[in-house]
Every structure is written in C-alpha cells, then in structure tokens.
Design an enzyme around this catalytic site. Structure first.
Site, PDB file in Angstrom:
ATOM      1  N   ARG A 147       1.823  -3.121  -5.733  1.00 37.33           N
ATOM      2  CA  ARG A 147       1.295  -1.538  -6.741  1.00 37.33           C
ATOM      3  C   ARG A 147       2.682  -2.557  -8.141  1.00 37.33           C
ATOM      4  O   ARG A 147       3.223  -2.535  -8.189  1.00 37.33           O
ATOM      5  CB  ARG A 147       1.782  -0.088  -6.382  1.00 37.33           C
ATOM      6  CG  ARG A 147       1.196  -0.234  -4.940  1.00 37.33           C
ATOM      7  CD  ARG A 147       1.832   1.413  -4.119  1.00 37.33           C
ATOM      8  NE  ARG A 147       1.309   1.312  -2.783  1.00 37.33           N
ATOM      9  CZ  ARG A 147       0.937   1.130  -1.747  1.00 37.33           C
ATOM     10  NH1 ARG A 147       2.540   0.147  -1.911  1.00 37.33           N
ATOM     11  NH2 ARG A 147       0.901   1.944  -1.084  1.00 37.33           N
TER      12      ARG A 147
ATOM     13  N   LYS B 166       5.991   2.945  -1.414  1.00 38.11           N
ATOM     14  CA  LYS B 166       5.943   4.383  -1.712  1.00 38.11           C
ATOM     15  C   LYS B 166       7.056   4.658  -0.120  1.00 38.11           C
ATOM     16  O   LYS B 166       6.964   4.333   0.873  1.00 38.11           O
ATOM     17  CB  LYS B 166       4.695   5.055  -1.436  1.00 38.11           C
ATOM     18  CG  LYS B 166       4.069   4.421  -2.847  1.00 38.11           C
ATOM     19  CD  LYS B 166       2.402   4.278  -2.679  1.00 38.11           C
ATOM     20  CE  LYS B 166       2.052   5.825  -1.922  1.00 38.11           C
ATOM     21  NZ  LYS B 166       0.452   5.828  -1.514  1.00 38.11           N
TER      22      LYS B 166
ATOM     23  N   HIS C 176      -5.030  -3.042 -10.385  1.00 38.60           N
ATOM     24  CA  HIS C 176      -5.380  -3.352  -9.372  1.00 38.60           C
ATOM     25  C   HIS C 176      -6.270  -3.946  -8.839  1.00 38.60           C
ATOM     26  O   HIS C 176      -6.925  -3.839  -7.126  1.00 38.60           O
ATOM     27  CB  HIS C 176      -5.762  -1.098  -9.025  1.00 38.60           C
ATOM     28  CG  HIS C 176      -5.478  -0.730  -8.310  1.00 38.60           C
ATOM     29  ND1 HIS C 176      -4.352  -0.562  -7.207  1.00 38.60           N
ATOM     30  CD2 HIS C 176      -6.384  -0.138  -7.457  1.00 38.60           C
ATOM     31  CE1 HIS C 176      -4.286   0.032  -5.986  1.00 38.60           C
ATOM     32  NE2 HIS C 176      -5.418   0.140  -6.030  1.00 38.60           N
TER      33      HIS C 176
ATOM     34  N   ARG D  86      -4.242  -6.530  -6.827  1.00 41.74           N
ATOM     35  CA  ARG D  86      -4.784  -5.610  -5.456  1.00 41.74           C
ATOM     36  C   ARG D  86      -5.738  -6.030  -4.718  1.00 41.74           C
ATOM     37  O   ARG D  86      -5.833  -6.181  -3.344  1.00 41.74           O
ATOM     38  CB  ARG D  86      -3.872  -4.645  -5.451  1.00 41.74           C
ATOM     39  CG  ARG D  86      -3.923  -4.178  -3.727  1.00 41.74           C
ATOM     40  CD  ARG D  86      -2.521  -2.791  -4.297  1.00 41.74           C
ATOM     41  NE  ARG D  86      -2.478  -1.854  -4.036  1.00 41.74           N
ATOM     42  CZ  ARG D  86      -1.374  -1.912  -2.444  1.00 41.74           C
ATOM     43  NH1 ARG D  86      -0.560  -2.560  -3.140  1.00 41.74           N
ATOM     44  NH2 ARG D  86      -0.711  -1.306  -1.543  1.00 41.74           N
TER      45      ARG D  86
ATOM     46  N   HIS E  37       0.734  -0.420   3.039  1.00 39.09           N
ATOM     47  CA  HIS E  37       0.356   0.252   3.608  1.00 39.09           C
ATOM     48  C   HIS E  37       0.530   1.187   5.327  1.00 39.09           C
ATOM     49  O   HIS E  37       0.940   0.180   6.183  1.00 39.09           O
ATOM     50  CB  HIS E  37      -1.520   0.451   4.092  1.00 39.09           C
ATOM     51  CG  HIS E  37      -2.171   0.319   2.607  1.00 39.09           C
ATOM     52  ND1 HIS E  37      -2.271   0.966   2.106  1.00 39.09           N
ATOM     53  CD2 HIS E  37      -3.095  -0.894   2.405  1.00 39.09           C
ATOM     54  CE1 HIS E  37      -2.670   0.483   0.427  1.00 39.09           C
ATOM     55  NE2 HIS E  37      -3.299  -1.029   0.950  1.00 39.09           N
TER      56      HIS E  37
ATOM     57  N   TYR F 197      -9.514  -1.729   0.832  1.00 35.85           N
ATOM     58  CA  TYR F 197      -9.603  -2.427  -0.014  1.00 35.85           C
ATOM     59  C   TYR F 197     -10.233  -4.009   0.371  1.00 35.85           C
ATOM     60  O   TYR F 197      -9.743  -5.169  -0.745  1.00 35.85           O
ATOM     61  CB  TYR F 197      -7.937  -3.518  -0.438  1.00 35.85           C
ATOM     62  CG  TYR F 197      -6.987  -2.097  -0.592  1.00 35.85           C
ATOM     63  CD1 TYR F 197      -7.087  -2.309  -2.461  1.00 35.85           C
ATOM     64  CD2 TYR F 197      -6.367  -1.016  -0.018  1.00 35.85           C
ATOM     65  CE1 TYR F 197      -6.252  -1.032  -2.721  1.00 35.85           C
ATOM     66  CE2 TYR F 197      -5.651  -0.315  -1.158  1.00 35.85           C
ATOM     67  CZ  TYR F 197      -5.150  -0.470  -1.649  1.00 35.85           C
ATOM     68  OH  TYR F 197      -4.620   0.406  -2.740  1.00 35.85           O
TER      69      TYR F 197
END
Length: 414
Positions: A191, A217, A290, A293, A316, A325
C-alpha cells in the site's frame, strides 16, 4: 437533544473542532494517523464546498447533496498532467466520492453528539453511492509487456551509464529513488502508506536473503523477501542516492524528497508518471500505485504462486480478499483448457499458448516461508486506515486522496 440545546456554530468552526478531535484520537490509538488525516482533509474540503460562514445546523439534506455533487466534479489534482490523462479530464474517481461521503457522514454523526445540529442531514441525502463492477483503467493490472517496460525503465534509472539527471544539481537527483519506488510497488505490491512509512532499518538480511519488514494495517507486520533486481537498486540507492537527498531532517526514512523530508503519499503518483514517460509508447499505459498492487497479485497468482503466500506478501488478513486483486490476463482461459483434467490435451485451431510469465524480476519472488506476520487488527478492506471508527461512523478509507482506498467497484453517484 432539545432544539434549544443546539449550539449554532459555523461550518468552519465546527470543522476546526472536529479536526482537532480526530487528530487527538491518534494519541490514544483510537485512530491511525493516516485515517485521521483522511477525515481531517475531507472535513476541510467539505467546509470549502459548503461555505465556511454558514451555520452547520442550517444545512439540509439538499445542501449536502449539492456538496457531494460539487466534490464529484472537482478536478483530481493528483492525476493532472499524468501520462494518458487529458488536461482537465481527471475528476474524482468513484472510490474517492464514496470515501468523501463517508467522511461527511462521520462529521455529522459527531456533530449530533456534540450538539451542533438538531438532526443529521445525512438522513435526508438523496445522492447515494451505487456500486458498479469493473476497475478504472489506471487500476487494472498491467500486462506482461507493459510491466516489463515499466520495470525496465525503473531499473535503467540505476544504470550509471544511462545519463539520467544530466543538468540537475547533484543534491536534487531523485532518479535512483524513483526507480526503487516503482520496483517496490510492482514487485512487492505494498500500500502507498506502507511504502512511504518505510525506514532504512526495516530492510534486513536473513539467511542470505534481503527482506523488507512491512508495517501494515491493524498493527500487522510482514517480512517480504525482495527479488534480486530490487535488491540491486536498493543497495545503489542506499549507497549513493539517499545520501544526496538527506538533509538531516529524517534520519530514518527510506524515501526522501529533494528537500530532505519523508516522501508524501501524494507524491508517489508523480514518481510513477515520470518513470512511465521513459517507457516506449507501445508498452506504456497509465497506472496508479494501487494498479501496481493489482499487477503484483495478478502475475504472482498467474504464475501459480501459493495463494496464501501471495496473501501474506500483500498483507491481507483474509485469503478471500485476493479475489479483488486478481485481474484477467489475455489467453489464460485458453491455457487453462489446453490440458483438461478429465479429457487430456485439447487441440484447437490456431493453437493455444501458455500464459506469459511475469518477467523482469529474476527468480521466484515468494518462497514458502514468508514470515513475520503479526496478529491483530480490523476488517480487511484495502482502504488506507479503514479499520477505525469515528463517532460510530465507518472509516472513510482513502490512500492519499482516495485513489487507492475506497475499494474498486467504486461508488458512482446516481
């Protein structure tokens, strides 16, 4: 709350108080700094579009509708002048619009609790997000040829014989940094916030392999092995490029601006566009961080890399998230049916070819032991900082302006 208890504050004053509250939540850990900045930025934008001198309690659902539509038509400054984007043609993406709407909703939910409004005008808003399928072109995965062209241009920036940066002051040379940014985005798929938060000390060697410890995250960390070509550019940047940009202001930051400050998330798109300009036109296609990604996930999975390993590379929590994705590649269905598990080899007119492999990065990127992923944190969206809540409202998402943040499929206003 009784109407007489409502404090008639202006939109500008209420936003100032709200922003102060949101940023204070980062001290207690209730909000991640990136999420707080998204709320703060969107609140300031709301005040500018609604009119800072108006009384917040006087705004109706119709007024908020008008603000949402003004934001939808607002030019996206991050994409102006980008490769493949016509002047004045870049407006707010569907994902950015959805993120902004969530931020405004969070503002008014707090305003009800604070006693600034009698009723939440969001209850009367008629402009609502409508989810659509598909991705914007800039967020689709690059093809093998397009990815190889971009990676080749990035690696060329580290070539001492390439003659890049001629005529510029040595302490403003950013070519090595730009090449490293694109290689990390395309090979590892972080990210944007993870990339710009990276420190020099986050890169280490274990068993002869160079790793990047990514702080993601929800407080999760992951150790991702780097392909050889990426390591080569990283080493050159650390030995030669970073020192030219270091002004002593950010001793830990990996990526520095030419002023010596930690590179901002909003600057990454400009870096990609500069590298794209060096790609031959036939292999050049506009792409966002992105989108790179998506490129990482798509080509790793197409190369039959273990799905759980890809999940850990991308950071993830849920394996099911990979489905968002995985873009379709030309010829992959034909290749899949070429040898049918029930019927054996299938011949067809014109011949079916094997899907092309993701080239330009050397040996296999992901060994079985991609380790170091910590526990914790939040629902899995790919919104930047989207796991926190303010005043009972869902977090807005929003990687540096929402491009990579309220997840694709996006929300366009009806």
């Amino acid at each position: 709350m009784r109407p007489i208890d409502v404090e008639r504050v202006s939109v500008g004053e209420s936003v100032d108080r709200y922003v102060e509250m949101v940023r204070a939540k980062t001290v207690t850990g209730a909000l991640a700094p990136g999420t707080a900045e998204v709320y703060a930025r969107d609140a300031v934008t709301f005040a500018a579009l609604a009119g800072a001198d108006r009384v917040l309690d006087d705004l109706s659902g119709e007024d908020v509708d008008a603000v949402l539509l003004r934001f939808a038509r607002k030019p996206d400054g991050r994409r102006s002048g980008a490769v493949g984007v016509a002047p004045g043609g870049a407006v707010q993406s569907a994902a950015s619009q959805a993120r902004f709407r969530r931020s405004v909703s969070a503002l008014f939910q707090y305003a009800v609790v604070a006693g600034w409004v009698q009723l939440n005008p969001m209850d009367a808003v008629t402009v609502r997000p409508r989810h659509r399928g598909g991705l914007r072109a800039e967020r689709r995965a690059l093809t093998v040829e397009q990815a190889e062209g971009l990676l080749g241009a990035a690696r060329g920036l580290a070539d001492p014989g390439a003659g890049v940066g001629v005529g510029r002051r040595s302490d403003q040379r950013t070519e090595l940094r730009d090449g490293l940014i694109v290689l990390l985005l395309a090979a590892v798929g972080p990210r944007v916030s993870e990339l710009t938060r990276a420190n020099v000390e986050d890169f280490f060697v274990n068993g002869g392999t160079r790793y990047w410890r990514v702080f993601g995250k929800g407080g999760r960390t992951r150790d991702v092995p780097l392909p050889g070509p990426v390591v080569e550019v990283l080493d050159v940047y650390l030995a030669e490029g970073r020192g030219l940009l270091d002004r002593g202001r950010e001793p830990k930051a990996l990526l520095l601006s030419w002023r010596g400050r930690r590179l901002a998330r909003g600057d990454v798109q400009g870096v990609i566009d500069r590298v794209l300009a060096r790609v031959e036109p036939g292999r050049r296609r506009s792409v966002t961080p992105h989108g790179l990604r998506h490129t990482t996930a798509t080509h790793l999975l197409a190369a039959a890399t273990d799905m759980d390993a890809v999940r850990r590379v991308l950071g993830h929590a849920d394996l099911a998230t990979l489905g968002r994705y995985r873009d379709e590649l030309p010829g992959e269905l034909e290749a899949a049916m070429r040898v049918h598990p029930l019927l054996g080899p299938v011949s067809g007119r014109g011949g079916m070819s094997d899907p092309a492999e993701f080239g330009g990065l050397g040996e296999a990127v992901v060994p079985d032991a991609v380790g170091g992923e910590g526990e914790g944190g939040g629902g899995e969206r790919d919104d930047e900082g989207a796991s926190e809540v303010v005043a009972g409202a869902p977090a807005p998402g929003g990687e540096g302006g929402g491009d990579d943040d309220a997840h694709e499929g996006g929300a366009a206003f009806e």
